[in-house]
Design a protein around this motif. Structure first.
Motif, PDB file in Angstrom:
ATOM      1  N   ARG A  48       0.819  -1.214   0.000  1.00 39.78           N
ATOM      2  CA  ARG A  48       0.000   0.000   0.000  1.00 39.78           C
ATOM      3  C   ARG A  48       0.849   1.259   0.000  1.00 39.78           C
ATOM      4  NH1 ARG A  48      -4.131  -2.283   4.534  1.00 39.78           N
ATOM      5  NH2 ARG A  48      -5.070  -3.860   3.207  1.00 39.78           N
ATOM      6  N   LEU A  49       1.907   1.252   0.807  1.00 39.39           N
ATOM      7  CA  LEU A  49       2.801   2.414   0.842  1.00 39.39           C
ATOM      8  C   LEU A  49       3.511   2.585  -0.494  1.00 39.39           C
ATOM      9  CD1 LEU A  49       4.066   4.708   2.454  1.00 39.39           C
ATOM     10  CD2 LEU A  49       5.802   3.085   3.237  1.00 39.39           C
ATOM     11  N   GLY A  50       3.940   1.477  -1.104  1.00 42.65           N
ATOM     12  CA  GLY A  50       4.574   1.547  -2.420  1.00 42.65           C
ATOM     13  C   GLY A  50       3.641   2.114  -3.468  1.00 42.65           C
ATOM     14  N   ALA A  51       2.366   1.724  -3.410  1.00 41.90           N
ATOM     15  CA  ALA A  51       1.393   2.244  -4.371  1.00 41.90           C
ATOM     16  C   ALA A  51       1.194   3.744  -4.204  1.00 41.90           C
ATOM     17  CB  ALA A  51       0.065   1.514  -4.211  1.00 41.90           C
ATOM     18  N   VAL A  52       1.116   4.209  -2.963  1.00 45.66           N
ATOM     19  CA  VAL A  52       0.936   5.640  -2.716  1.00 45.66           C
ATOM     20  C   VAL A  52       2.151   6.424  -3.214  1.00 45.66           C
ATOM     21  CG1 VAL A  52       0.702   7.392  -0.911  1.00 45.66           C
ATOM     22  CG2 VAL A  52      -0.658   5.308  -0.797  1.00 45.66           C
ATOM     23  N   VAL A  53       3.354   5.898  -2.970  1.00 43.98           N
ATOM     24  CA  VAL A  53       4.575   6.589  -3.400  1.00 43.98           C
ATOM     25  C   VAL A  53       4.660   6.660  -4.923  1.00 43.98           C
ATOM     26  CG1 VAL A  53       7.101   6.449  -3.432  1.00 43.98           C
ATOM     27  CG2 VAL A  53       5.862   6.054  -1.302  1.00 43.98           C
ATOM     28  N   ALA A  80      -7.538   4.233   0.636  1.00 42.96           N
ATOM     29  CA  ALA A  80      -8.368   5.090  -0.220  1.00 42.96           C
ATOM     30  C   ALA A  80      -8.202   6.559   0.165  1.00 42.96           C
ATOM     31  CB  ALA A  80      -9.827   4.672  -0.125  1.00 42.96           C
ATOM     32  N   ASN A  81      -8.124   6.852   1.464  1.00 40.35           N
ATOM     33  CA  ASN A  81      -7.928   8.240   1.905  1.00 40.35           C
ATOM     34  C   ASN A  81      -6.550   8.764   1.509  1.00 40.35           C
ATOM     35  OD1 ASN A  81     -10.479   8.384   3.025  1.00 40.35           O
ATOM     36  ND2 ASN A  81      -9.784   7.728   5.046  1.00 40.35           N
ATOM     37  N   ALA A  82      -5.533   7.914   1.612  1.00 38.68           N
ATOM     38  CA  ALA A  82      -4.184   8.330   1.201  1.00 38.68           C
ATOM     39  C   ALA A  82      -4.148   8.645  -0.290  1.00 38.68           C
ATOM     40  CB  ALA A  82      -3.180   7.239   1.546  1.00 38.68           C
ATOM     41  N   LEU A  83      -4.840   7.834  -1.097  1.00 40.72           N
ATOM     42  CA  LEU A  83      -4.883   8.107  -2.539  1.00 40.72           C
ATOM     43  C   LEU A  83      -5.626   9.397  -2.844  1.00 40.72           C
ATOM     44  CD1 LEU A  83      -5.383   4.705  -4.346  1.00 40.72           C
ATOM     45  CD2 LEU A  83      -3.325   6.018  -4.011  1.00 40.72           C
ATOM     46  N   LYS A  84      -6.671   9.676  -2.087  1.00 41.45           N
ATOM     47  CA  LYS A  84      -7.404  10.930  -2.305  1.00 41.45           C
ATOM     48  C   LYS A  84      -6.535  12.135  -1.972  1.00 41.45           C
ATOM     49  CE  LYS A  84     -11.976   9.133  -1.956  1.00 41.45           C
ATOM     50  NZ  LYS A  84     -13.165   9.633  -2.511  1.00 41.45           N
ATOM     51  N   GLN A  85      -5.680  12.008  -0.962  1.00 43.84           N
ATOM     52  CA  GLN A  85      -4.772  13.099  -0.626  1.00 43.84           C
ATOM     53  C   GLN A  85      -3.720  13.294  -1.710  1.00 43.84           C
ATOM     54  OE1 GLN A  85      -3.171  12.219   3.230  1.00 43.84           O
ATOM     55  NE2 GLN A  85      -4.967  13.024   4.303  1.00 43.84           N
ATOM     56  N   GLY A  88      -6.109  13.593  -5.410  1.00 42.42           N
ATOM     57  CA  GLY A  88      -7.232  14.526  -5.445  1.00 42.42           C
ATOM     58  C   GLY A  88      -8.537  13.854  -5.049  1.00 42.42           C
ATOM     59  N   GLU A  89      -9.524  14.663  -4.733  1.00 48.91           N
ATOM     60  CA  GLU A  89     -10.813  14.158  -4.234  1.00 48.91           C
ATOM     61  C   GLU A  89     -11.651  13.463  -5.302  1.00 48.91           C
ATOM     62  OE1 GLU A  89     -12.128  14.033  -1.136  1.00 48.91           O
ATOM     63  OE2 GLU A  89     -10.178  14.708  -0.431  1.00 48.91           O
ATOM     64  N   ARG A  90     -11.413  13.752  -6.567  1.00 49.98           N
ATOM     65  CA  ARG A  90     -12.229  13.169  -7.628  1.00 49.98           C
ATOM     66  C   ARG A  90     -11.921  11.690  -7.860  1.00 49.98           C
ATOM     67  NH1 ARG A  90      -7.979  15.287  -9.435  1.00 49.98           N
ATOM     68  NH2 ARG A  90      -6.796  14.502 -11.198  1.00 49.98           N
ATOM     69  N   VAL A  91     -10.783  11.204  -7.371  1.00 51.35           N
ATOM     70  CA  VAL A  91     -10.345   9.834  -7.619  1.00 51.35           C
ATOM     71  C   VAL A  91     -11.078   8.874  -6.698  1.00 51.35           C
ATOM     72  CG1 VAL A  91      -8.371   8.276  -7.497  1.00 51.35           C
ATOM     73  CG2 VAL A  91      -8.082  10.572  -8.382  1.00 51.35           C
ATOM     74  N   ARG A  92     -11.576   7.784  -7.286  1.00 51.46           N
ATOM     75  CA  ARG A  92     -12.183   6.726  -6.467  1.00 51.46           C
ATOM     76  C   ARG A  92     -11.441   5.425  -6.719  1.00 51.46           C
ATOM     77  NH1 ARG A  92     -16.212   3.775  -9.376  1.00 51.46           N
ATOM     78  NH2 ARG A  92     -16.493   4.692 -11.416  1.00 51.46           N
ATOM     79  N   VAL A  93     -11.426   4.574  -5.700  1.00 47.24           N
ATOM     80  CA  VAL A  93     -10.701   3.311  -5.738  1.00 47.24           C
ATOM     81  C   VAL A  93     -11.716   2.189  -5.835  1.00 47.24           C
ATOM     82  CG1 VAL A  93      -9.128   1.790  -4.499  1.00 47.24           C
ATOM     83  CG2 VAL A  93      -8.830   4.253  -4.360  1.00 47.24           C
ATOM     84  N   GLU A  94     -11.520   1.300  -6.824  1.00 49.89           N
ATOM     85  CA  GLU A  94     -12.387   0.131  -6.983  1.00 49.89           C
ATOM     86  C   GLU A  94     -11.537  -1.125  -6.783  1.00 49.89           C
ATOM     87  OE1 GLU A  94     -14.756  -1.804 -10.651  1.00 49.89           O
ATOM     88  OE2 GLU A  94     -15.180   0.321 -10.247  1.00 49.89           O
ATOM     89  N   VAL A  95     -11.907  -1.927  -5.779  1.00 50.22           N
ATOM     90  CA  VAL A  95     -11.154  -3.133  -5.456  1.00 50.22           C
ATOM     91  C   VAL A  95     -11.733  -4.307  -6.245  1.00 50.22           C
ATOM     92  CG1 VAL A  95     -10.446  -4.700  -3.617  1.00 50.22           C
ATOM     93  CG2 VAL A  95     -10.666  -2.254  -3.154  1.00 50.22           C
TER      94      VAL A  95
END
Length: 154
Positions: A48-53, A80-85, A88-95
């Motif tokens: 998860r950290l690698g994906a955010v980076v 999901a919150n880390a990705l929004k930060q 941006g807020e428009r991005v949504r995560v679909e698992v």
């Protein structure tokens, strides 16, 4: 002169879940499977950290991004919150989750797996030969640039 301690570089680890030692490749691809961003980390690093980076490093290329497909290893509200930060807020995560214990071809997940398959065609990327992670990342970029240029030329 470097000491040979049996490791390939300083970024090297053991992933207890998959029972492998070495490095992880975190990649971001578009819907066609073409590379947007790559990050090579030690095997025991958090996915998860690698994906955010890697998304943070590639955010200029992702200005129109609205949807991110991930596998079940990336689920959770914190991710999901880390990705929004980062994006941006428009991005949504679909698992994309498995429904059965046996093999099944999951929609959209095969795109990333196919890209990893393309990487394995190159001898230099079939195993972890590189001492530095930056060289490994450059080899991944170079290999997929070659594939994209070949497709444009044909």
């Amino acid at each position: 002169m470097r000491q040979d301690n049996g490791k390939k570089g300083e970024v090297y680890g053991f992933d207890g879940g998959k029972k492998v030692k070495g490095r992880k490749r975190h990649i971001v691809v578009d819907s066609q499977g073409f590379l947007i961003g790559v990050l090579v980390t030690e095997a025991n690093a958090s996915e998860r950290l690698g994906a955010v980076v890697v998304l943070d490093e590639a955010k200029e290329k992702l200005s129109k991004l609205e949807l991110i497909w991930v596998d079940s290893g990336y689920c959770g509200k914190n991710f999901a919150n880390a990705l929004k930060q980062v994006c941006g807020e428009r991005v949504r995560v679909e698992v994309i989750e498995r429904t059965a214990k046996m093999f099944e071809r999951l929609p959209r997940r095969w795109i990333v797996e196919r890209t990893f398959g393309w990487l394995n065609r190159f001898r230099r990327l079939s195993k972890d030969y590189e001492f530095y992670t930056q060289v490994s990342e450059a080899m991944i970029y170079g290999s997929l640039i070659r594939l994209m240029v070949k497709r444009l030329a044909s």
